[in-house]
Design an enzyme around this catalytic site. Structure first.
Site, PDB file in Angstrom:
ATOM      1  N   MET A 163      -9.369  -1.455   3.617  1.00  0.00           N
ATOM      2  CA  MET A 163      -9.903  -1.783   2.278  1.00  0.00           C
ATOM      3  C   MET A 163     -10.337  -3.240   2.326  1.00  0.00           C
ATOM      4  O   MET A 163      -9.747  -4.116   1.674  1.00  0.00           O
ATOM      5  CB  MET A 163      -8.817  -1.548   1.223  1.00  0.00           C
ATOM      6  CG  MET A 163      -8.545  -0.070   0.975  1.00  0.00           C
ATOM      7  SD  MET A 163      -6.978   0.216   0.148  1.00  0.00           S
ATOM      8  CE  MET A 163      -5.898   0.240   1.570  1.00  0.00           C
ATOM      9  N   MET A 186     -10.159   8.713  -2.395  1.00  0.00           N
ATOM     10  CA  MET A 186      -9.170   7.924  -3.125  1.00  0.00           C
ATOM     11  C   MET A 186      -8.933   8.584  -4.480  1.00  0.00           C
ATOM     12  O   MET A 186      -9.879   8.850  -5.231  1.00  0.00           O
ATOM     13  CB  MET A 186      -9.683   6.491  -3.349  1.00  0.00           C
ATOM     14  CG  MET A 186      -9.681   5.608  -2.126  1.00  0.00           C
ATOM     15  SD  MET A 186      -8.090   5.469  -1.276  1.00  0.00           S
ATOM     16  CE  MET A 186      -7.001   4.869  -2.557  1.00  0.00           C
ATOM     17  N   GLY A 200       1.935   3.321  -6.108  1.00  0.00           N
ATOM     18  CA  GLY A 200       2.661   3.648  -7.334  1.00  0.00           C
ATOM     19  C   GLY A 200       1.798   3.913  -8.558  1.00  0.00           C
ATOM     20  O   GLY A 200       2.316   3.920  -9.679  1.00  0.00           O
ATOM     21  N   GLY A 256      -3.309   8.415  -2.956  1.00  0.00           N
ATOM     22  CA  GLY A 256      -3.005   7.802  -4.235  1.00  0.00           C
ATOM     23  C   GLY A 256      -2.369   8.759  -5.216  1.00  0.00           C
ATOM     24  O   GLY A 256      -2.980   9.765  -5.594  1.00  0.00           O
ATOM     25  N   GLY A 282       2.887   7.229  -0.409  1.00  0.00           N
ATOM     26  CA  GLY A 282       3.551   5.931  -0.269  1.00  0.00           C
ATOM     27  C   GLY A 282       4.865   5.904  -1.020  1.00  0.00           C
ATOM     28  O   GLY A 282       5.929   6.189  -0.454  1.00  0.00           O
ATOM     29  N   SER A 283       4.817   5.596  -2.325  1.00  0.00           N
ATOM     30  CA  SER A 283       6.071   5.498  -3.081  1.00  0.00           C
ATOM     31  C   SER A 283       6.803   6.831  -3.123  1.00  0.00           C
ATOM     32  O   SER A 283       8.033   6.850  -3.163  1.00  0.00           O
ATOM     33  CB  SER A 283       5.806   4.964  -4.494  1.00  0.00           C
ATOM     34  OG  SER A 283       4.639   5.518  -5.029  1.00  0.00           O
TER      35      SER A 283
HETATM   36  C1  DX5 Z   1      -3.709   2.402  -2.313  1.00  0.00           C
HETATM   37  C2  DX5 Z   1      -3.426   2.782  -0.878  1.00  0.00           C
HETATM   38  C3  DX5 Z   1      -2.496   3.913  -0.756  1.00  0.00           C
HETATM   39  C4  DX5 Z   1      -1.124   3.695  -1.344  1.00  0.00           C
HETATM   40  C5  DX5 Z   1      -0.669   5.008  -1.915  1.00  0.00           C
HETATM   41  O1  DX5 Z   1      -4.736   1.475  -2.356  1.00  0.00           O
HETATM   42  O2  DX5 Z   1      -4.627   3.133  -0.198  1.00  0.00           O
HETATM   43  O3  DX5 Z   1      -2.395   4.375   0.583  1.00  0.00           O
HETATM   44  O4  DX5 Z   1      -0.180   3.218  -0.435  1.00  0.00           O
HETATM   45  O5  DX5 Z   1       0.506   4.791  -2.594  1.00  0.00           O
HETATM   46  P1  DX5 Z   1       1.150   5.856  -3.566  1.00  0.00           P
HETATM   47  O6  DX5 Z   1       1.430   7.076  -2.783  1.00  0.00           O
HETATM   48  O7  DX5 Z   1       2.383   5.158  -4.067  1.00  0.00           O
HETATM   49  O8  DX5 Z   1       0.145   6.123  -4.668  1.00  0.00           O
HETATM   50 ZN    ZN Z   2      -4.472   4.118   1.887  1.00  0.00          ZN
END
Ligand code: DX5
Ligand code: ZN
Length: 229
Positions: A72, A141, A149, A180, A201-202
């Site tokens: 990113m 995305m 989160g 996401g 992620g979270s």
């Molecule tokens: C956001 C990232 C994601 C993020 C996802 O910009 O690209 O990879 O870590 O996190 P969660 O699963 O918590 O939405």
């Molecule tokens: Zn990502």
């Protein structure tokens, strides 16, 4: 490369950086091989994460992992070699940062990595149609990139439906990844709708038992695959 679909790809953005090696091995114990690394530059997205040195440390901690690197950042071409050298297996760049998409994808392949294009929630999937035969993965995305989160944007299902149809019409075999707001609540529906790779992620690292959470996500994802037509 052959993968067992669907794939759960834990995103290290939500991991405890003081014990990164342990967090990674807890994920790998659940039998997932993919580890998602989020690289943020404070320009393209309003946050800064980490760079090639940390990716190289992740590679040392997990030689067997498949490192899925999500850039990113502005001017991604400038950093493709560095992330490849750090051990990336797949590099995704954002459509919104690449005026010369074909050459950027070629550059990623030239450095021995699989290539992906990520698109923001506000970018139409139709815009990447001209390069669909030149890439290995499309990363949709489902939040605006920059932070973990956040809540899943429900309109992502419609984009996903159109992307699955485009893949069928083009007779392409690129992987579809979603990133996401993915959790135990929506993972079944996402896989049933055609997602191959689920970044979490979270939903992984805030769990008390990371290994068990990855297993639970994988199990629900597997059930969703049975319902994908
Ligand atoms: C956001 C990232 C994601 C993020 C996802 O910009 O690209 O990879 O870590 O996190 P969660 O699963 O918590 O939405
Ligand atoms: Zn990502």
């Amino acid at each position: 490369m052959n993968f067992k679909i669907p794939i759960v790809a834990p995103s290290l953005l939500a991991a405890d950086y003081t014990r990164l090696g342990d967090e990674i091995s807890d994920c790998l114990k659940a039998d997932t091989r993919w580890i998602h690394c989020d690289i943020m530059d404070g320009h393209f997205v309003p946050n800064i994460s980490y760079g090639p040195d940390v990716v190289a440390a992740v590679r040392r901690a997990a030689p067997e992992a498949f490192l899925d690197v999500h850039l990113m950042i502005e001017n991604p071409d400038q950093f493709i070699e560095a992330f490849s050298d750090a051990g990336a297996d797949l590099i995704s760049v954002h459509y919104e940062t690449c005026p010369h998409l074909h050459s950027t994808l070629q550059n990623i392949h030239y450095h021995g990595c699989m290539s992906g294009i990520a698109i923001n929630p506000g970018t139409s999937v139709e815009l990447i149609e001209p390069v669909l035969n030149y890439l290995d993965l499309v990363l949709l995305m489902s939040v605006n990139p920059g932070f973990g989160g956040q809540s899943f944007i429900e309109e992502s299902y419609e984009k996903l439906r159109r992307l699955v149809a485009m893949r069928r019409d083009h007779k392409s075999d690129f992987l579809i990844e979603i990133d996401g707001g993915v959790s135990l609540k929506n993972i079944h529906k996402l896989v049933e709708s055609g997602v191959d790779v689920l970044v979490v992620g979270s939903g992984v690292f805030k769990a008390d038992d990371v290994t068990q959470r990855v297993k639970d996500l994988q199990e629900k994802a597997n059930l969703g695959r049975k319902d994908f037509v």
